[in-house]
Design a protein around this motif. Structure first.
Motif, PDB file in Angstrom:
ATOM      1  N   LEU A  95      36.846  44.335 -16.285  1.00 19.44           N
ATOM      2  CA  LEU A  95      37.661  43.251 -15.918  1.00 19.44           C
ATOM      3  C   LEU A  95      36.839  42.351 -14.896  1.00 19.44           C
ATOM      4  CD1 LEU A  95      40.437  41.843 -15.991  1.00 19.44           C
ATOM      5  CD2 LEU A  95      41.218  43.034 -14.022  1.00 19.44           C
ATOM      6  N   ARG A  96      36.311  42.965 -13.782  1.00 21.07           N
ATOM      7  CA  ARG A  96      35.238  42.106 -12.961  1.00 21.07           C
ATOM      8  C   ARG A  96      34.228  41.479 -13.646  1.00 21.07           C
ATOM      9  NH1 ARG A  96      35.111  45.642  -9.269  1.00 21.07           N
ATOM     10  NH2 ARG A  96      36.736  44.756  -7.691  1.00 21.07           N
ATOM     11  N   SER A  97      33.390  42.090 -14.676  1.00 20.77           N
ATOM     12  CA  SER A  97      32.447  41.422 -14.988  1.00 20.77           C
ATOM     13  C   SER A  97      33.163  40.445 -16.105  1.00 20.77           C
ATOM     14  CB  SER A  97      31.899  42.551 -15.861  1.00 20.77           C
ATOM     15  OG  SER A  97      31.003  41.947 -16.762  1.00 20.77           O
ATOM     16  N   ALA A  98      34.083  40.409 -16.757  1.00 22.35           N
ATOM     17  CA  ALA A  98      34.680  39.252 -17.597  1.00 22.35           C
ATOM     18  C   ALA A  98      34.955  38.035 -16.729  1.00 22.35           C
ATOM     19  CB  ALA A  98      35.940  39.838 -18.253  1.00 22.35           C
ATOM     20  N   CYS A  99      35.573  38.436 -15.500  1.00 22.47           N
ATOM     21  CA  CYS A  99      35.846  37.288 -14.429  1.00 22.47           C
ATOM     22  C   CYS A  99      34.908  36.630 -13.970  1.00 22.47           C
ATOM     23  CB  CYS A  99      36.706  38.044 -13.485  1.00 22.47           C
ATOM     24  SG  CYS A  99      38.539  38.165 -14.184  1.00 22.47           S
ATOM     25  N   SER A 135      43.442  42.288  -6.987  1.00 24.98           N
ATOM     26  CA  SER A 135      42.089  42.023  -6.328  1.00 24.98           C
ATOM     27  C   SER A 135      41.140  41.418  -6.823  1.00 24.98           C
ATOM     28  CB  SER A 135      41.971  43.317  -5.442  1.00 24.98           C
ATOM     29  OG  SER A 135      41.433  44.218  -6.314  1.00 24.98           O
ATOM     30  N   VAL A 136      40.961  41.846  -8.202  1.00 22.94           N
ATOM     31  CA  VAL A 136      39.611  41.052  -8.874  1.00 22.94           C
ATOM     32  C   VAL A 136      39.933  39.742  -9.049  1.00 22.94           C
ATOM     33  CG1 VAL A 136      38.549  41.396 -11.098  1.00 22.94           C
ATOM     34  CG2 VAL A 136      39.012  43.447 -10.371  1.00 22.94           C
ATOM     35  N   LEU A 137      41.060  39.387  -9.535  1.00 25.18           N
ATOM     36  CA  LEU A 137      41.334  38.033  -9.312  1.00 25.18           C
ATOM     37  C   LEU A 137      41.150  37.279  -8.408  1.00 25.18           C
ATOM     38  CD1 LEU A 137      44.731  37.733 -11.199  1.00 25.18           C
ATOM     39  CD2 LEU A 137      42.895  37.137 -12.167  1.00 25.18           C
ATOM     40  N   GLY A 141      37.880  34.738  -7.675  1.00 20.49           N
ATOM     41  CA  GLY A 141      38.156  33.321  -7.803  1.00 20.49           C
ATOM     42  C   GLY A 141      38.854  33.007  -9.380  1.00 20.49           C
ATOM     43  N   MET A 142      38.948  33.951 -10.250  1.00 24.46           N
ATOM     44  CA  MET A 142      39.537  33.814 -11.490  1.00 24.46           C
ATOM     45  C   MET A 142      41.011  32.846 -11.454  1.00 24.46           C
ATOM     46  SD  MET A 142      38.935  34.471 -14.915  1.00 24.46           S
ATOM     47  CE  MET A 142      39.965  34.022 -16.188  1.00 24.46           C
TER      48      MET A 142
END
Ligand code: C2E
Ligand code: MG
Ligand code: MG
Ligand code: MG
Length: 281
Positions: A95-99, A135-137, A141-142
Motif C-alpha cells: 500500500l505504501r509503495s503504491a501510494c 496513516s499511509v494516506l 499525501g495520497m
C-alpha cells in the motif's frame, strides 16, 4: 493427513510429502527475508476506459524476485503469506509503495489516475487495518479518492456485520472500494445492497469467452446491468483481444484491463508506455 494421525505415523516420512513440506518451509523462510532484503517489487497494469481506450487507473500487482527461483508468482506466495501472517507487513509495504508511486505520477504532472491495490482477507480482518490505511494516506499525501482497495466477495461474506463496519470505516477515509474477481465467490447478491461498494471487477473467467460463447456474453452483460443499476462502475479483467473489447463496448462496460492494452509492467516501463504529461508532441 499425516499430521492428524499422530507423531509416530510413518506417513510423516512419505518422501513426496516430505519434499513438499521442506520446499514450503524453505519458501517460508525466504519469504520472511523478502521484505528486509528488498526482493519485493510492484508491477503496474493500466486500466482503460472501455469506450475510448483512455488510461483511467492502474492496478499494483506484487512480484517477488527470489534469489534462486527468480520471479515467483503472487498466486504461489500470497497464500503462504496469508498463512504465516506475513501478508500484514507485506500488504502494508504494498500500500505504501503504491501510494508513493502515485505521488511520483502526480509530481510528473500526470492526469488523475486511480491506484488500485489488492487487499487480502487476513489483512482486511486485522484490527488496525483501517488505521494503517489512514496513516499511509497521511504519510504519503495520497488523495484518498484516488485510491481503490480491491476486496473479494468471500471477505465480505465471512462476518457481515463486522465487514460492514470495516467498510464504513474505510469509506469514511474517502477511499474507493472494489469487488475483485466478481462472480467467482459466494455469488450472494445481498451484500451489494448493504455494502458501500464503488466498483465491480468482472473476473477474467467470464471475459475469456464473451466473443464466442453466448452464455459468457450473457453473464457479463447481466453483471454490467446489475452494476450500473446499483450505481457502480464495472471493470472487465482479462481483456485480451479486440473482439473482447468490442463486445464489452457494446455492453456498456466502463473500464477494461488486460493484455490487449498491456501486461503488468515495472514502474519505469509503465511510465514510458503511458507518459504522465501526455504523449510527446
Ligand atoms: P487479480 O487481482 O485478479 O489480478 C489480475 C491478474 O490477472 C494478475 O495476475 C494479472 O497479471 C493477470 N492478468 C491481467 N490481464 C490479463 C489478461 O489479459 N490475461 C490473463 N490471462 N491474465 C491477465 P498476477 O499479477 O499474477 O496476480 C494474481 C493474483 O494475486 C491477483 O489477482 C491478486 O489476487 C493477487 N495479488 C497480486 N498482487 C497482490 C498484492 O499486492 N496483495 C494481495 N493481497 N494480493 C495480490
Ligand atoms: Mg485485483
Ligand atoms: Mg481480479
Ligand atoms: Mg482475477
Amino acid at each position: 493427513r499425516a499430521k492428524d494421525e499422530g507423531r509416530n505415523s510413518f506417513q510423516l516420512f512419505e518422501p513426496a510429502m516430505n519434499a513438499r513440506s521442506l520446499e514450503r518451509l524453505a519458501l517460508e523462510t525466504a519469504l520472511h527475508r523478502a521484505l528486509p532484503r528488498d526482493e519485493l517489487q510492484l508491477y503496474f497494469q493500466p486500466v482503460m476506459k472501455a469506450e475510448e481506450s483512455e488510461l483511467i487507473a492502474v492496478e499494483a500487482l506484487l512480484r517477488w524476485r527470489h534469489p534462486d527461483l527468480g520471479l515467483v508468482s503472487p498466486a504461489d506466495f500470497i497464500p503462504l503469506a496469508e498463512d504465516t501472517g506475513l501478508i500484514v507487513p507485506i500488504g502494508e509495504w504494498v500500500l505504501r509503495s503504491a501510494c508513493e508511486h502515485h505521488r511520483r505520477w502526480c509530481e510528473a504532472g500526470g492526469a488523475p489516475l486511480h491506484m488500485m491495490v489488492n487487499i487480502s482477507a487476513r489483512q482486511f480482518r486485522e484490527e488496525g487495518f483501517a488505521a494503517m490505511v489512514a496513516s499511509v494516506l497521511a504519510e504519503t499525501g495520497m488523495t484518498p479518492g484516488e485510491l481503490t482497495l480491491e476486496l473479494t466477495e468471500s471477505m465480505l461474506m465471512d462476518d457481515t456485520d463486522r465487514a460492514l463496519a470495516r467498510l464504513d470505516h474505510l469509506r469514511a477515509l474517502g477511499v474507493c472500494l472494489a469487488i475483485d474477481d466478481f462472480g467467482t465467490g459466494y455469488s450472494s447478491l445481498a451484500y451489494l445492497k448493504r455494502f458501500p461498494i464503488d466498483e465491480l471487477k468482472i473476473d477474467r473467467l467470464f471475459v475469456r469467452g464473451i466473443d464466442r460463447n453466448t452464455r459468457d456474453a450473457a453473464l457479463v452483460s447481466a453483471i454490467v446491468s446489475l452494476g450500473h443499476s446499483l450505481g457502480l462502475r464495472v471493470v472487465a479483467e482479462g481483456v485480451e483481444s479486440a473482439a473482447h473489447l468490442a463486445v464489452l463496448r457494446r455492453q456498456g462496460c466502463d473500464l477494461a484491463q488486460g493484455f490487449l492494452f498491456s501486461p503488468p509492467l515495472p514502474w519505469d516501463e509503465f511510465v514510458a508506455a503511458y507518459p504522465p504529461a501526455g504523449a510527446a508532441p
